[in-house]
Design an enzyme around this catalytic site. Structure first.
Site, PDB file in Angstrom:
ATOM      1  N   GLU A  95      -9.210   7.826   4.271  1.00 34.69           N
ATOM      2  CA  GLU A  95     -10.143   6.250   5.193  1.00 34.69           C
ATOM      3  C   GLU A  95      -9.491   5.147   5.391  1.00 34.69           C
ATOM      4  OE1 GLU A  95     -11.257   6.583   1.637  1.00 34.69           O
ATOM      5  OE2 GLU A  95     -10.856   4.186   1.754  1.00 34.69           O
TER       6      GLU A  95
ATOM      7  N   LYS B 134       0.211  -1.329   0.109  1.00 32.07           N
ATOM      8  CA  LYS B 134       0.579  -0.771   0.057  1.00 32.07           C
ATOM      9  C   LYS B 134       0.836   1.057  -0.342  1.00 32.07           C
ATOM     10  CE  LYS B 134      -4.212  -1.445   2.052  1.00 32.07           C
ATOM     11  NZ  LYS B 134      -3.942  -2.359   1.695  1.00 32.07           N
TER      12      LYS B 134
ATOM     13  N   SER C 295       1.588 -10.341  -1.322  1.00 31.42           N
ATOM     14  CA  SER C 295       1.469  -8.445  -0.541  1.00 31.42           C
ATOM     15  C   SER C 295       1.262  -8.096   0.260  1.00 31.42           C
ATOM     16  CB  SER C 295       0.048  -7.921  -1.574  1.00 31.42           C
ATOM     17  OG  SER C 295      -1.247  -9.166  -0.813  1.00 31.42           O
TER      18      SER C 295
HETATM   19  C1  PLP Z   1      -4.864  -3.723   1.715  1.00 24.40           C
HETATM   20  C2  PLP Z   1      -4.445  -5.202   1.417  1.00 24.40           C
HETATM   21  C3  PLP Z   1      -4.925  -5.502  -0.393  1.00 24.40           C
HETATM   22  C4  PLP Z   1      -5.924  -5.175  -0.526  1.00 24.40           C
HETATM   23  O1  PLP Z   1      -5.915  -4.254  -1.555  1.00 24.40           O
HETATM   24  P1  PLP Z   1      -5.568  -4.585  -2.745  1.00 24.40           P
HETATM   25  O2  PLP Z   1      -6.023  -2.797  -2.904  1.00 24.40           O
HETATM   26  O3  PLP Z   1      -6.930  -5.481  -3.799  1.00 24.40           O
HETATM   27  O4  PLP Z   1      -4.438  -4.568  -3.214  1.00 24.40           O
HETATM   28  C5  PLP Z   1      -4.826  -7.215   0.234  1.00 24.40           C
HETATM   29  N1  PLP Z   1      -3.163  -7.827   0.666  1.00 24.40           N
HETATM   30  C6  PLP Z   1      -2.837  -6.805   1.151  1.00 24.40           C
HETATM   31  C7  PLP Z   1      -1.370  -7.431   2.108  1.00 24.40           C
HETATM   32  C8  PLP Z   1      -3.045  -5.401   1.696  1.00 24.40           C
HETATM   33  O5  PLP Z   1      -2.962  -5.377   2.967  1.00 24.40           O
END
Ligand code: PLP
Length: 393
Positions: A111, A89, A377
């Site tokens: 938000e 993020k 992610s």
């Molecule tokens: C917030 C988050 C997501 C989901 O958000 P996307 O905008 O779909 O990427 C996925 N993985 C992690 C680790 C997150 O913090």
């Protein structure tokens, strides 16, 4: 066919800017400036330097040897879990704060649901010395105490949203109200590839560093830039957009989008938007969303807060509608088991969101020579309590 946004802000039939008239000047200011500013060499130099020195990029592309052996294919993990703050993020919040500064903004609003985007926003505001206000549903504030504490330590003010279900959508309403009331000095940082144009495109561009690096790293490791498969979980869709971005127009690369089935797609407790959604407007964008027959947004459910969202960004709605991406939904239980499996097999405790993406390995058959890239992610520190409760650790 292009899978990127057109000049009008659409991906196929999805996207656009469906906003109240009072927001028009803010969104229009952004639309007119984002490409120009982000193309400036000084902007790019500052963005690249912060990604390198502050976020820790490039993140490794790690060959997962034990997983590869078990599934008899070549599995690489893109290590976004190693980014500062623990997930992808921050790539986006760095980009947007640099843009906000160049637009002369003094005050940042955002938000947040689970608090991950709130933390990423509070982090970059501290870095730049800008005022930061994060709207968060009152219920989420109670559920996500560690992230609330992080935001406060970083100097942000966390304002509770007290209306409606007191969760993410109510926090979004409060943030929009704030922006309408403070159109001149305030910048609204959106955390995924959602919202009115130009946000989805802008966020996808900031996150596209993920697939840019994958290309360079695969070329070095495998002698070719393109994998056979790229797999990512989709909440709003920003980590996925970043992982797909530079492969979208190369049809040799199979794109797999993983959604949260929650307790099961037909259980009534799910967040599998492609399976359950219909065309509608959410947060200023025409896309697929889960709704009742009279168009009210349905409350989504997933054990992972980051996938617990009733829509998907317009890029993903178009990838689904055109068949460019294959959508697969994975239940809470499958994801949780993968959280444990990845921990034991590779020594990586994943965010529960990311764990969903790995479950594709059990759903599809890959060839020994295939190169499969999974976007990891984020890391699982934030999810430890959920893992403890689920596995009785
Ligand atoms: C917030 C988050 C997501 C989901 O958000 P996307 O905008 O779909 O990427 C996925 N993985 C992690 C680790 C997150 O913090």
């Amino acid at each position: 066919m292009s899978y990127n946004v057109n000049e009008k802000g659409y991906y196929g039939e999805f996207g656009g800017a469906f906003i109240p008239e009072m927001l028009y000047p803010n969104v229009e200011e952004l639309r007119q400036n984002y490409l120009k500013i982000t193309a400036e060499p000084e902007f790019q130099a500052e963005f690249d330097a912060l990604l390198k020195e502050y976020v820790g990029r490039p993140t490794p592309l790690y060959f997962a040897k034990r997983l590869s052996e078990q599934y008899n294919t070549k599995i690489y993990l893109k290590r976004e879990d190693l980014c500062h703050t623990g997930a992808h993020k921050v790539n986006n919040t760095i980009g947007q704060i640099l843009l906000a500064k160049r637009l002369g903004k003094k005050r940042i609003i955002a938000e947040t649901g689970a608090g991950q985007h709130g933390v990423a926003t509070a982090t970059v505001c501290a870095l730049m010395g800008l005022e930061c206000i994060v709207y968060m549903g009152e219920i989420d504030i109670k559920r996500q105490a560690p992230n609330v504490a992080r935001m406060k330590m970083l100097g942000a003010e966390v304002r509770p949203a007290l209306s409606g279900s007191k969760t993410l959508k109510d926090a979004t309403n409060e943030a929009i109200r704030d922006w309408i009331n403070n159109p001149v000095d305030t910048y609204y940082i959106i955390g995924s590839v959602v919202g009115p144009h130009p946000y989805p495109d802008m966020v996808a561009r900031f996150q596209s560093v993920i697939s840019k690096e994958i290309k360079e790293q695969l070329l070095e490791k495998e002698g070719r830039e393109n994998p056979d498969y790229v797999i990512a979980c989709v909440g709003g869709g920003s980590n996925a957009a970043g992982a797909y971005y530079h492969f979208l127009d190369n049809e040799d690369v199979t794109i797999i989008a993983v959604e949260a089935a929650g307790l099961g797609v037909d259980s009534g407790e799910s967040a599998a938007t492609s399976a359950l959604g219909k065309v509608g407007v959410i947060h200023g964008s025409k896309t697929l969303l889960m709704q009742t027959t009279d168009g009210q947004i349905t409350e989504p459910y997933s054990i992972s807060a980051g996938l617990d969202y009733p829509g998907v960004g317009p890029m993903h709605a178009n990838l689904f509608a055109t068949g460019r991406a294959q959508f697969i939904s994975i239940t809470d239980d499958q994801a949780m088991q993968w959280g444990l499996k990845l921990s034991k097999m590779e020594g990586l405790i994943p965010a529960i969101e990311s764990a969903h993406a790995f479950a594709v390995l059990d759903e599809m058959k890959f060839k020994p020579e295939d190169i499969v890239v999974i976007n990891l992610s984020g890391r699982g520190d934030k999810d430890l309590n959920t893992y403890i409760d689920y596995f009785k650790l």
